[in-house]
Each structure stands twice: as C-alpha cells, then as structure tokens.
Design an enzyme around this catalytic site. Sequence first.
Site, mmCIF file in Angstrom:
data_model
loop_
_atom_site.group_PDB
_atom_site.id
_atom_site.type_symbol
_atom_site.label_atom_id
_atom_site.label_comp_id
_atom_site.label_asym_id
_atom_site.label_seq_id
_atom_site.Cartn_x
_atom_site.Cartn_y
_atom_site.Cartn_z
ATOM 1 C CE LYS A 109 7.107 82.309 25.470
ATOM 2 N NZ LYS A 109 8.502 82.859 25.554
ATOM 3 C CG PHE A 155 15.696 80.748 32.805
ATOM 4 C CD1 PHE A 155 16.347 80.895 33.759
ATOM 5 C CD2 PHE A 155 14.595 81.382 32.092
ATOM 6 C CE1 PHE A 155 16.365 82.078 34.201
ATOM 7 C CE2 PHE A 155 14.633 82.933 32.774
ATOM 8 C CZ PHE A 155 15.460 83.148 33.957
ATOM 9 C CD GLN A 156 11.932 82.781 35.163
ATOM 10 O OE1 GLN A 156 11.090 82.927 34.051
ATOM 11 N NE2 GLN A 156 12.192 83.693 35.926
ATOM 12 C CD GLU A 173 5.304 86.122 41.041
ATOM 13 O OE1 GLU A 173 5.861 86.417 41.863
ATOM 14 O OE2 GLU A 173 5.988 86.189 39.710
ATOM 15 C CG MET A 230 -0.999 84.712 68.594
ATOM 16 S SD MET A 230 -2.043 85.464 70.044
ATOM 17 C CE MET A 230 -3.628 85.734 69.062
#
Lengths: 582, 169
Positions: A164, A114-115, A52, A480
């Site tokens: 949802k 959940f999630q 993502e 760097m």
Amino acid sequence: MGAEMTGADIVVKALTDLGVEVIFGYPGGAVLPIYDAIFAQSRIKHILVRHEQAAVHAAEGYARSSGKVGVVLVTSGPGATNAVTGITDALMDSVPIVVLTGQVPTHLIGTDAFQECDTVGITRHCSKHNYLVKETARLGPVLHEAFYIARSGRPGPVVIDIPKDVQIFKARYEKPGVIGHKTYKPQIKGDRASIEAAVEMLAAAERPILYTGGGIINSGPVAAQLLRELAKLTGAPVTSTLMGLGTMPNEHPQFLGMLGMHGSYEANMAMNRCDLMLCLGARFDDRVTGRLDAFSPNSTKIHVDIDRSALNKTVRVDLGILGDVGGVIEDMIKIWKSRGHKPADLEPWWNDITGWRARDSFGFEQKGKELLPQHAIKRLYELTKAQKPIISTEVGQHQMWAAQHFGFDAPNKWLTSGGLGTMGYGLPAAIGAQLANPGALCIDIAGEASIQMNIQELGTATQYRLPVKVFIINNEYMGMVRQWQELNHGGRYSESYSDSLPDFVKLAEAYGWKGITIEDADGLDAGIAAMLAHDGPVMVDCRVTKLANCFPMIPSGAAHTDMILSAADTLGEADEDAKALV
Amino acid sequence: MKHMASERHTLSILVDNEAGVLARIVGLFSARGYNIESLTVADVTADHAVSRITVVTSGPPPVIEQIMAQLDRIVPVHRVLDLTALGPHVEREMALVKVAGTGAARDEALRIADIFRARPVDTTTGSFVFEVSGPTSKVDQFIALMREVGLVEVARTGVVAIARGAEAV
C-alpha cells in the site's frame, strides 16, 4: 521524464498506456489508493465482481475470447488467496492475464498484519511469473514487463503484488519503448531444417494425422486459417484437443472431432493407428493419451510447441520443433508448396477412418418426453449457430457433452477450464467474454452443481446489463462424479446427489434475471427460443434425464483402443490401479 | 521412463540475484518431484547481479532433460548447464568435521586427516574440527573414517562445479 505521480496513478497510467479497457476486481483496504485513482478517470472500465475467483475467470473469458490480456485487481490477504484458483486455471490453460494484488505496507510485511498473506510465495508456482514491487519507481517498468511476459511465448498469468505504501509514494513514470527482458526470451521462430524434415515426413506418410490444440488459438486467428490450409494441402485428417476446438470448422470433412477420454471413436482410433502424428500446439495431456505405453504405438511423432518443457515431457517424440505454432505451420505450407508436394494417396487411410466414423460414437436417440442432455445441447447449437455464439462451460458431464455436440467453426468461441477443471468457471468467463464482445451471444452451458460455485456473479451481470445466458443441464447430480461412481465404484453414489437445489427461476428473478424452466423434450425448442428472445440475462433450468452417462469414454489408464462406447461395455467396479487414477 | 537407470547430473544455473529466486528453483524441484542431492548458491559477478546455483540431481536421462527445460522456463533464469553432459568438469565440496576423543583415537584422527590433507581449524584438548575438501567421494570417505575415531558432527557445503579449460560457459 514525466512529473512525479503516486504509485496508484502510475498503475492506472501504465494500464492505460498498455491499452487496457476493462479491469475485473474487488476493492479492499490494501488497494484503496488504486481504486481512488480509478475513480478519477474514465478510460478504464472497472467491473465489480462478487468474488475474487470470479474476477480471474472473467479476465480469462475476456482474454480467451478477444486475444487481449485480461486484468484483475484484488486486495491483499483473502483477496489474493481467493484469486489463486483462477490464477492456477490460467496457468494450466495458458491464458494471458495480469493480476494486481494489494499488499500490506512494506514495513508490515512479515508481521502477520491484518489481511496479510505471502502472495508472491503462494502464487510462485501457479503463475508464469510474479513480482513484489517494493519501490514506486519500479511500478511502471514492472507493469509493462508483466504484460509482455503474460502474452508472449506460452501465455500465462503474471501476478504483481503492490504494498500500500508503494501505491502512495511518488515517482516518475515514462512509457517505455520496446519491451524486452534480459533473461526471458521465448523462441518464436521454428528451426528451418527441422520444419523441412517435418514436411518431408508429412509428405511421405501413408496414415498421417494432425493433432491440434489450444496453442493454435493462442497463436492468433491467422494460425487457425493456416491450419486449415495445411489440412487442405496434405489431405490429412485433423483432430483437436478440448482446448483447440474451433480451429477447424466442426463440419469440415477432414475434421474427426475432439480426441481423448470423451473424444470421438474415429479420432482416437486414428491416433492409435496413424503412421505419422503431427502435434501442433497440444501437450499430450493424460486426458488425451490414455495409457502412455499403448499410446499411438506405431507412429513417428512430430511435436511443435512454444514451450520447450512441453517437448518430450510425457511422450517421447521423434522430432521436436520449438517455436510459435502459427509461424511453423506457415513455414510448412511454404516449404510444401515450393517443393511441389501433392497430397499422398490417403484413400486406404480414409477408408479406415470412414469405417470408424460409421460407429457414430457421439450418436444418441432422443425418444419420448424425457430429455437427453446430448439432445438439449445439440438443439441449443442448432438454434443458435447462425449467431456464432461464444460458449463457456462449467466442468463435468455437461462440459464434455458441449464439446461433443456443440459445433465450433472459429477460434476464440469456446471457453472452458481444460487443464485445472475448475467448477464455477463458466459464468464469470461468460461475463468476461460478453464485455469483450458486447454484441455477441454468450452462453454458459452449466451443470446444476457447478453453477452454484460462482452463482453470486448473477449480480455482476445484472449490474453491468450484460445479456449473458446460463443454460443449466440439470440432472440433479454431480454427473461426472456420479458416472465414475457408477463405472468404478459399484454404483455407490457417495455425496454426488445435488440435494436442496434452489428454485433456479426464483433465484434468477431475485437477481433481476429472467428465469425459464424447460421441463422435458417437448418444451426444449420453445424454452431456447424464449431465452434468445429476451434481451437481458437469462437463466434456463433445463431438466434432463438423471442418469445419463457421457460416452464414448476411455477409462482412466486405458488405451485408445479400449474405448467404452456405451453403458453395456462397462464393468461397474474398477481394479485398484484404475481406481488410483484420476 | 521410470524403468530407465537413474543418472547423477551436476547442473549449473545462472540466475538473477533477486529476492525469491532460490525459492523458484527449489520449489520447482519439490513441485515436480525431482531429486536434489545437494545445492549451493552464491552471487558470482562483481556487481552482485548474478547468482550461480549448483544442483546435483539424479534421474533417468529424460527426467534430467525435463528438469533442464523446466528450469529454463523460470523467468529470472539466464542459463542452465548440464555440466555432466557438457564434459570434463571439476567438482568440489568442503566439509567441517568435528571429532572428539583422547589418546590413540585422537592421534589416529590426526594421522588420517594428514593423509586426506584435512586441516584442523579448531582444536581443544579433547576435540578437532577438520576442514576437508575435494570430490564428494573423498569427503564421504574421510567422514566414514572419522566415524571410527570419535566423529560427533558434520557440516558440508554441497557440490560446486565448473567446466575444465580456458572457456567460460
């Protein structure tokens, strides 16, 4: 009013009405209804990324290279938290994106479902604005408002969290007319009297400089044209921040190159010695100013910015002009012409600049077979410039060398993570840019460490047949970090060696890419030619000398005049105050 | 900037009365390292659509200016007003002050409360709860005196403020 639709259908319909052509995303439980709605249509193309974070960087690359709003769709919980780095990156660099996140159904919010994560809480301070949409009927208005907020004023990321059940319930949707907002009203038009004052100050200046930034790119391609006209009218030298590269043509005689920590000697000296600084769409970042109390001590400063909070944030200015920088430059040009101003006699000033230029601070000498990274990038530029490529980068030495040695002649061709400094930005950004510019040559100039942060996106390019090129400046160090350890920490290279590197050629081939190794200076041009000759995606492992440092450099917390031009000027150990600075 | 003298400023922030708006305001102060000396919030319009947040903050003038600009950037913020800079205004806060004791201390508590026009709003044979309101300095002073006569607990509202005169802001 239209017929009732599910929330998911409203999302897709609204995106279609908003002209969205591409979404970068990754499915999951909490966004399945929206994925179902995407499945049922063909107007919007969905690009399945592999992580993502990369979806957001791809949307950023898409947005920065096209001027359109980038769109991201991810699921709840880890989908949203993985997107946070990209959202923060877009906030720091003012990139217009809209991120749609799935959320657990409304009745489960707050139960550690959940999630589930508190997406609006987590993204509140790394987004320009965010929403939790709890009613399906609100989806349409919120989506249209979100796009308006993302792209207007100072652009930035907007997050819309959609539970949802809201995706499943039905409501009516209607395409709104003119979008406004009752409290969000960015000031676009600069104050006339202030602009007139700025023109008079500019006309009277003996040592003026135009200090330009990414705001000019965000203002649209016309703004870059207007900047060039203003430069021509005034005869003033122009320097640019990292984010503004491309607004002035690289070869333009009035262009001094990038300023700041790794900017050119002439740009930084001119900033220090000018009597009038006109800052156009830049924000006096610490990488630009160096030590604040020694920053351009004798100049009158004018700052044009669309963000009121950018004015007087770190540097006090004598005249702040709030407004869109392109419009303000246009007004300045009109006033300059109507008052019959001519370029002042800037010859003494240009003589000073010519003297600083003679130091050739970006100079390097490629000798023998051992390949200097600067030379690799310079040749990449020379061999590709006719194709006007879009260049993205990761973060580190290679990024600064690319900024120094790759010349840009137009805006929207340079995609880099400036504010947040996000390693792993370049490959997904190149993918996004390639989707927005199908015929363009898109190259990610990478480091061997950074590229591994989103290496999984090789698969995305393969899947969508995107012929992006990854050009890895491989010095086997987080360069760097190693450079700072050499300059500030006594050469103790703690954890900065890139051990156990993959065989990049085999890795490329495993993903269906072409892999090329450039072993040394002798093979450089042929390697670049082979990369360009292949019409699919190519990963080039370009082996460069291991211990090169990126100079010139203004050490953290030092003044512009304390610039280090070569390794001979360095101390090897910084004092405590300097070590504390980033 | 950091060497300039710190000033106390009272800000009024008018915001949409929507979920999370207070978190945006408070989070901005913590994220950017600004001070909050007190904060009050309640909705103030007939339709409950707008909340008024009063923040007392402190910092050098350029920091106060930056706080105003940063607050103004938040999307659901209607207006940000620096009442201290705008001129004459009234500031008030209220405190509930619990004092326990008997005998002379109890009598003294009641006498002092009378001088401060603090009202007992709860009483037992061994305690009072006083309601006192006024400028912060008055409330501070009352609480300081109550410490000597059996103070056990304090609850304060923080400052609310409004500009003087007939005009709305």
